[in-house]
Scaffold this motif. Structure first.
Motif, short mmCIF file in Angstrom:
data_model
loop_
_atom_site.label_atom_id
_atom_site.label_comp_id
_atom_site.label_asym_id
_atom_site.label_seq_id
_atom_site.Cartn_x
_atom_site.Cartn_y
_atom_site.Cartn_z
N LEU A 111 -68.00 25.28 -13.85
CA LEU A 111 -68.02 26.01 -15.13
C LEU A 111 -66.63 26.39 -15.64
CD1 LEU A 111 -70.07 26.86 -17.21
CD2 LEU A 111 -70.28 29.06 -16.05
N PRO A 112 -65.69 26.84 -14.79
CA PRO A 112 -64.36 27.18 -15.31
C PRO A 112 -63.68 26.01 -16.03
CG PRO A 112 -64.62 28.08 -13.12
CD PRO A 112 -65.81 27.19 -13.35
N ALA A 113 -63.97 24.77 -15.61
CA ALA A 113 -63.31 23.60 -16.22
C ALA A 113 -64.04 23.10 -17.46
CB ALA A 113 -63.23 22.47 -15.19
N PHE A 114 -65.32 23.43 -17.64
CA PHE A 114 -66.11 22.87 -18.73
C PHE A 114 -66.67 23.92 -19.69
CE2 PHE A 114 -66.12 19.65 -15.47
CZ PHE A 114 -66.12 18.45 -16.15
N LEU A 131 -62.99 15.53 -11.18
CA LEU A 131 -63.33 15.37 -9.77
C LEU A 131 -62.15 14.87 -8.95
CD1 LEU A 131 -66.91 13.84 -10.10
CD2 LEU A 131 -66.30 16.15 -9.35
N LYS A 132 -61.36 13.95 -9.50
CA LYS A 132 -60.21 13.43 -8.75
C LYS A 132 -59.19 14.52 -8.49
CE LYS A 132 -60.46 8.55 -10.06
NZ LYS A 132 -59.85 7.46 -10.87
N HIS A 133 -58.93 15.35 -9.48
CA HIS A 133 -57.94 16.41 -9.29
C HIS A 133 -58.47 17.51 -8.36
CE1 HIS A 133 -55.73 14.44 -12.49
NE2 HIS A 133 -54.73 15.25 -12.26
N LEU A 134 -59.77 17.75 -8.41
CA LEU A 134 -60.34 18.72 -7.48
C LEU A 134 -60.30 18.18 -6.05
CD1 LEU A 134 -61.73 21.45 -7.15
CD2 LEU A 134 -63.92 20.33 -7.60
N ALA A 135 -60.53 16.87 -5.89
CA ALA A 135 -60.53 16.25 -4.57
C ALA A 135 -59.14 16.30 -3.93
CB ALA A 135 -61.02 14.82 -4.67
#
Length: 393
Positions: A111-114, A131-135
């Motif tokens: 939610l914070p990102a969207f 997702l890539k940056h969170l990973a």
């Protein structure tokens, strides 16, 4: 018979007219998602541009229809999140623990990102980038975020708010291969010794340790059960007098926010319900525990607090770390005992038996996440090769 209605999502003749200021306006009647005809119009610097704009607007209107809940592709993502959480609660297919985890992951990771985006603005590229940056920071968090984001957007597709789920086309997450860590036999003995020394020490104030920690470790080693499953064993789950003494693993301990810690009447999965034969060391620990407590109520827990309430799994993990802190062995956790048992059984009888003991639905899970593989190949291979290729004489 009345005149047949045009299908929903179709439009009539496009009419284009010049405006006084040089622009053009194109109009058409459109049969909307609720069955009503509405006038849709756009403008453009030329006749062809106005008609192209109108056709694009009509195409988007066809793809992004408002759902029966009143939401549309222009609704904020936060509105979908609230609707999704309510939907999984009404469906009541997931356990409350899983629902709480999903809600936590959605509110803290996704939610914070969207939160400032509409559903229309959430496409493949944006989801993939997120997702890539969170990973990069945490594979585990990215994996959890991917699950809840996919589920929420899938609900939007099922309810005809979005035409497709952008999560269907994001690239796969890749994690570095890790080797499951199991204790060596020597480390198990060192841990046992550390616990025994702690339980035997003199206490100047407060109650003495009641030797539960050591007994819990013995049952972990003797059953391969998860820590919550061991703490959920009741007296009625034990068969200690049969030809093969067993413990039935049929529940787990749950601690949820806003609720007291309690026993859940089923473990993690249906396959996790199993009856496990007890080795002598685990049987001895259980009998010693029963002798000390004198408990006879079939519903009573084998392990519990002095107030006869369930232990929390976190308290046992914390206590185990504190007691073994001076052993020099890193990462002493209940789950590592489970991996140790899986490795021992695999070495003796193979992954299929190890998977059955652990209550896994697929031996591949056991192989990938629980069994510590050895570098040394069985030396019997040398004998076979010698027999086949050895030089005579």
């Amino acid at each position: 018979m009345g005149r047949p209605r045009t299908p929903i999502g179709t439009f009539g003749v496009i009419a284009t007219r010049a405006q006084p200021r040089g622009n053009y306006v194109s109009k058409a009647r459109y049969r909307d998602w609720d069955g009503k005809n509405r006038l849709v119009q756009t403008t453009g610097p030329s006749r062809s541009a106005a008609e192209r704009n109108l056709k694009q607007k009509l195409a988007e209107r066809t793809l992004y229809q408002p759902g029966f809940n009143g939401m549309s592709a222009d609704s904020p993502f936060s509105e979908l999140v609230a609707y999704w959480l309510e939907d999984i609660k009404i469906e009541d297919r997931l356990s409350r623990t899983t629902r709480n985890l999903y809600e936590r992951d959605m509110r803290t990771l996704v939610l914070p990102a969207f939160k400032d985006l509409t559903l229309r603005e959430i496409g493949v590229a944006r989801c993939d980038y997120f997702l890539k940056h969170l990973a990069k920071r945490s594979y585990s968090r990215a994996k959890h975020a991917r699950v809840v984001l996919r589920l929420a957007l899938a609900l939007a597709v099922r309810h005809e708010i979005l035409p497709r789920n952008p999560m269907d086309h994001v690239s796969r997450l890749h994690r570095k291969k890790t080797i499951p860590d199991a204790f060596t036999i020597g480390e198990v003995q060192d841990i046992r010794a550390a616990i025994k020394a702690w339980e035997s020490r003199r206490i100047l104030a407060g109650p003495r340790p009641d030797r539960q920690l050591g007994q819990i470790v013995e049952v972990l080693l003797g059953t391969s059960a998860r820590i919550g499953e061991v703490l959920a064993i009741r007296l009625q789950d034990l068969d200690l007098e049969g030809p093969i003494p067993t413990a039935r693993i049929a529940g787990t301990i749950v601690s949820r926010k806003g609720e007291s810690t309690h026993r859940q009447d089923h473990p993690k999965t249906d396959r996790s319900v199993r009856r496990v034969a007890l080795p002598s060391f685990a049987l001895h620990a259980i009998r010693t525990r029963l002798l000390r407590t004198g408990e006879t109520d079939p519903d009573a827990l084998l392990f519990g607090t002095r107030a006869r309430t369930p232990h929390t799994t976190n308290n046992i993990r914390r206590l185990l770390r504190e007691v073994t802190d001076d052993t020099g062995i890193e990462n002493v956790t209940p789950h590592r005992f489970r991996r140790t048992v899986a490795t021992v059984v695999n070495d003796a009888q193979g992954a299929l038996l190890a998977s059955e003991l652990l209550g896994h639905t697929d031996p591949r899970i056991t192989m990938q996440h629980y069994i510590q593989h050895k570098e040394t190949v069985n030396p019997v291979t040398a004998a076979h090769l010698e027999q086949a290729f050895g030089k005579a004489g």
